[in-house]
Design a protein around this motif. Structure first.
Motif, PDB file in Angstrom:
ATOM      1  N   TYR A  49      -8.875   6.457  -4.562  1.00 54.29           N
ATOM      2  CA  TYR A  49      -8.267   5.317  -3.878  1.00 54.29           C
ATOM      3  C   TYR A  49      -8.102   4.132  -4.827  1.00 54.29           C
ATOM      4  CZ  TYR A  49      -9.219   7.716   0.537  1.00 54.29           C
ATOM      5  OH  TYR A  49      -9.245   8.620   1.565  1.00 54.29           O
ATOM      6  N   ILE A  50      -6.945   3.501  -4.740  1.00 56.10           N
ATOM      7  CA  ILE A  50      -6.749   2.220  -5.419  1.00 56.10           C
ATOM      8  C   ILE A  50      -6.566   1.184  -4.314  1.00 56.10           C
ATOM      9  CG2 ILE A  50      -5.894   3.040  -7.635  1.00 56.10           C
ATOM     10  CD1 ILE A  50      -3.070   2.796  -6.643  1.00 56.10           C
ATOM     11  N   ARG A  51      -7.276   0.076  -4.413  1.00 53.87           N
ATOM     12  CA  ARG A  51      -7.365  -0.856  -3.289  1.00 53.87           C
ATOM     13  C   ARG A  51      -6.851  -2.251  -3.646  1.00 53.87           C
ATOM     14  NH1 ARG A  51     -11.845   2.518  -3.008  1.00 53.87           N
ATOM     15  NH2 ARG A  51     -12.510   3.208  -0.924  1.00 53.87           N
ATOM     16  N   ILE A  52      -6.236  -2.860  -2.639  1.00 53.08           N
ATOM     17  CA  ILE A  52      -5.914  -4.287  -2.674  1.00 53.08           C
ATOM     18  C   ILE A  52      -6.545  -4.889  -1.433  1.00 53.08           C
ATOM     19  CG2 ILE A  52      -4.099  -6.031  -2.520  1.00 53.08           C
ATOM     20  CD1 ILE A  52      -2.222  -4.086  -3.926  1.00 53.08           C
ATOM     21  N   GLU A  53      -7.504  -5.773  -1.626  1.00 56.85           N
ATOM     22  CA  GLU A  53      -8.179  -6.409  -0.497  1.00 56.85           C
ATOM     23  C   GLU A  53      -8.084  -7.926  -0.655  1.00 56.85           C
ATOM     24  OE1 GLU A  53     -12.029  -4.627  -0.923  1.00 56.85           O
ATOM     25  OE2 GLU A  53     -11.539  -2.983   0.446  1.00 56.85           O
ATOM     26  N   GLY A  54      -7.804  -8.611   0.454  1.00 57.69           N
ATOM     27  CA  GLY A  54      -7.610 -10.055   0.382  1.00 57.69           C
ATOM     28  C   GLY A  54      -6.158 -10.381   0.087  1.00 57.69           C
ATOM     29  N   ASP A  55      -5.775 -11.632   0.319  1.00 61.68           N
ATOM     30  CA  ASP A  55      -4.370 -12.018   0.171  1.00 61.68           C
ATOM     31  C   ASP A  55      -4.078 -12.802  -1.103  1.00 61.68           C
ATOM     32  OD1 ASP A  55      -5.756 -14.261   0.898  1.00 61.68           O
ATOM     33  OD2 ASP A  55      -4.414 -14.858   2.519  1.00 61.68           O
ATOM     34  N   GLU A  56      -5.022 -12.868  -2.027  1.00 55.07           N
ATOM     35  CA  GLU A  56      -4.779 -13.593  -3.280  1.00 55.07           C
ATOM     36  C   GLU A  56      -3.870 -12.767  -4.190  1.00 55.07           C
ATOM     37  OE1 GLU A  56      -7.311 -15.762  -6.886  1.00 55.07           O
ATOM     38  OE2 GLU A  56      -8.346 -14.852  -5.197  1.00 55.07           O
ATOM     39  N   ASN A  57      -2.812 -13.407  -4.702  1.00 60.65           N
ATOM     40  CA  ASN A  57      -1.829 -12.737  -5.574  1.00 60.65           C
ATOM     41  C   ASN A  57      -1.309 -11.445  -4.940  1.00 60.65           C
ATOM     42  OD1 ASN A  57      -2.208 -14.683  -7.676  1.00 60.65           O
ATOM     43  ND2 ASN A  57      -4.059 -13.601  -8.303  1.00 60.65           N
ATOM     44  N   LEU A  58      -1.097 -11.474  -3.642  1.00 61.91           N
ATOM     45  CA  LEU A  58      -0.753 -10.273  -2.893  1.00 61.91           C
ATOM     46  C   LEU A  58       0.521  -9.604  -3.392  1.00 61.91           C
ATOM     47  CD1 LEU A  58      -1.591  -8.478  -0.521  1.00 61.91           C
ATOM     48  CD2 LEU A  58      -0.213  -9.919   0.984  1.00 61.91           C
ATOM     49  N   GLU A  59       1.587 -10.377  -3.555  1.00 57.29           N
ATOM     50  CA  GLU A  59       2.864  -9.786  -3.960  1.00 57.29           C
ATOM     51  C   GLU A  59       2.783  -9.146  -5.338  1.00 57.29           C
ATOM     52  OE1 GLU A  59       7.635 -10.834  -3.930  1.00 57.29           O
ATOM     53  OE2 GLU A  59       6.177 -12.303  -3.234  1.00 57.29           O
ATOM     54  N   ILE A  60       2.134  -9.822  -6.275  1.00 51.98           N
ATOM     55  CA  ILE A  60       1.984  -9.290  -7.638  1.00 51.98           C
ATOM     56  C   ILE A  60       1.169  -8.000  -7.618  1.00 51.98           C
ATOM     57  CG2 ILE A  60       0.958  -9.715  -9.909  1.00 51.98           C
ATOM     58  CD1 ILE A  60       1.578 -12.694  -9.475  1.00 51.98           C
ATOM     59  N   ASN A  61       0.063  -8.011  -6.874  1.00 54.11           N
ATOM     60  CA  ASN A  61      -0.811  -6.841  -6.809  1.00 54.11           C
ATOM     61  C   ASN A  61      -0.124  -5.642  -6.148  1.00 54.11           C
ATOM     62  OD1 ASN A  61      -2.910  -8.247  -8.013  1.00 54.11           O
ATOM     63  ND2 ASN A  61      -3.811  -8.877  -6.071  1.00 54.11           N
ATOM     64  N   ILE A  62       0.669  -5.911  -5.118  1.00 53.69           N
ATOM     65  CA  ILE A  62       1.374  -4.828  -4.430  1.00 53.69           C
ATOM     66  C   ILE A  62       2.442  -4.218  -5.330  1.00 53.69           C
ATOM     67  CG2 ILE A  62       3.013  -4.338  -2.568  1.00 53.69           C
ATOM     68  CD1 ILE A  62       1.377  -6.127  -0.750  1.00 53.69           C
ATOM     69  N   LYS A  63       3.176  -5.040  -6.055  1.00 51.46           N
ATOM     70  CA  LYS A  63       4.191  -4.524  -6.983  1.00 51.46           C
ATOM     71  C   LYS A  63       3.545  -3.674  -8.067  1.00 51.46           C
ATOM     72  CE  LYS A  63       7.689  -8.115  -6.286  1.00 51.46           C
ATOM     73  NZ  LYS A  63       8.405  -9.276  -6.883  1.00 51.46           N
ATOM     74  N   ASP A  64       2.357  -4.095  -8.504  1.00 50.82           N
ATOM     75  CA  ASP A  64       1.616  -3.336  -9.507  1.00 50.82           C
ATOM     76  C   ASP A  64       1.190  -1.983  -8.935  1.00 50.82           C
ATOM     77  OD1 ASP A  64       0.141  -3.074 -12.070  1.00 50.82           O
ATOM     78  OD2 ASP A  64      -1.634  -3.127 -10.775  1.00 50.82           O
ATOM     79  N   MET A  65       0.756  -1.974  -7.686  1.00 46.52           N
ATOM     80  CA  MET A  65       0.367  -0.717  -7.049  1.00 46.52           C
ATOM     81  C   MET A  65       1.556   0.223  -6.921  1.00 46.52           C
ATOM     82  SD  MET A  65      -1.280   0.047  -3.274  1.00 46.52           S
ATOM     83  CE  MET A  65      -2.958  -0.424  -3.678  1.00 46.52           C
ATOM     84  N   ALA A  66       2.702  -0.321  -6.520  1.00 45.54           N
ATOM     85  CA  ALA A  66       3.905   0.503  -6.351  1.00 45.54           C
ATOM     86  C   ALA A  66       4.300   1.187  -7.654  1.00 45.54           C
ATOM     87  CB  ALA A  66       5.059  -0.352  -5.842  1.00 45.54           C
TER      88      ALA A  66
END
Length: 243
Positions: A49-66
């Motif tokens: 699993y790779i996780r993003i938790e919390g809303d800090e730098n959300l857009e950047i982190n999501i693009k990185d996950m994608a």
């Protein structure tokens, strides 16, 4: 036909990479992982699993996950689902969402025929039912305080549901829109003296700062209520929702 994702048809030796995006405080992602384990997909064995938790730098982190091309992405909250939908447009990575209203928000055409690479469920508590329970245990309630930040469509909808629910009940709402922790603390400190209860909305920000709200309610000796079931773990007196 409804879009159905399955990992069971692939080779059992493969280690799957699954992204989890949970900007809020809900334990829904935990339930997803427990469900995966139940069906034989164990972290450290055949699932990573790779996780993003919390809303800090959300857009950047999501693009990185994608960009990491996960086999599947599980996402909670409408804002996060919209970002990952756009970010994963080219990769066609299967996305499973848990949001307040996927059709109204434009994520999918319908729950039965979502189309594209998204599918998931609509998760929505019951504000009218929560209010009924409040009045059952505190029938003299006449004034409810509502701290809110409109960071999700769910926050706006839960407030609208509450407004409609109190119309015929002679109950006053004091809605306090806050954008920062400082504003929330100041609002809590200046809460009107005749407040009888605090209503917790489906707001990521309020959920992330729930302890301050609960502590204030406890100090004032008034109930804090929520139409999302997870908040009972943090001290809400009444919490009504689907599990």
């Amino acid at each position: 036909e409804p879009l159905i994702f399955t990992l069971s048809s692939c080779k059992k030796s493969k280690v799957y990479t699954i992204g989890i995006i949970n900007p809020g405080t809900s334990a829904g992602a935990e339930g997803f992982i427990n469900g995966m384990t139940k069906y034989g997909y164990v972290e450290g064995k055949n699932v990573s699993y790779i996780r993003i938790e919390g809303d800090e730098n959300l857009e950047i982190n999501i693009k990185d996950m994608a960009a990491k091309h996960a086999d599947l992405i599980f996402v909670m909250t409408t804002p996060a689902a919209k970002i990952i939908k756009k970010a994963a447009e080219e990769t066609k990575t299967p996305i499973v969402f848990v949001v307040h209203d996927p059709v109204e928000s434009g994520l999918v055409k319908s729950l039965i025929n979502p189309g594209g690479n998204l599918t998931g469920i609509q998760l929505r508590g019951s504000t009218p039912k929560t209010l009924e329970w409040l009045l059952a245990v505190a029938p003299d309630t006449k004034h409810i305080y509502v701290p809110i930040r409109f960071d999700t469509g769910a926050a706006r909808q839960s407030l609208e549901d509450l407004k409609q629910s109190v119309v015929k009940r002679d109950i006053k709402l004091t809605v306090s829109e806050v954008d920062t922790v400082e504003e929330l603390n100041a609002s809590l400190a200046s809460m009107p003296k005749d407040i009888d209860a605090v209503f917790i909305t489906h707001s990521i920000f309020i959920g992330s700062n729930l302890q301050a709200v609960i502590d204030t309610a406890v100090k004032r000796k008034i109930p804090a209520i929520s139409s999302g079931h997870e908040h009972y773990k943090k001290g809400a007196v009444i919490s009504y929702g689907d599990r």
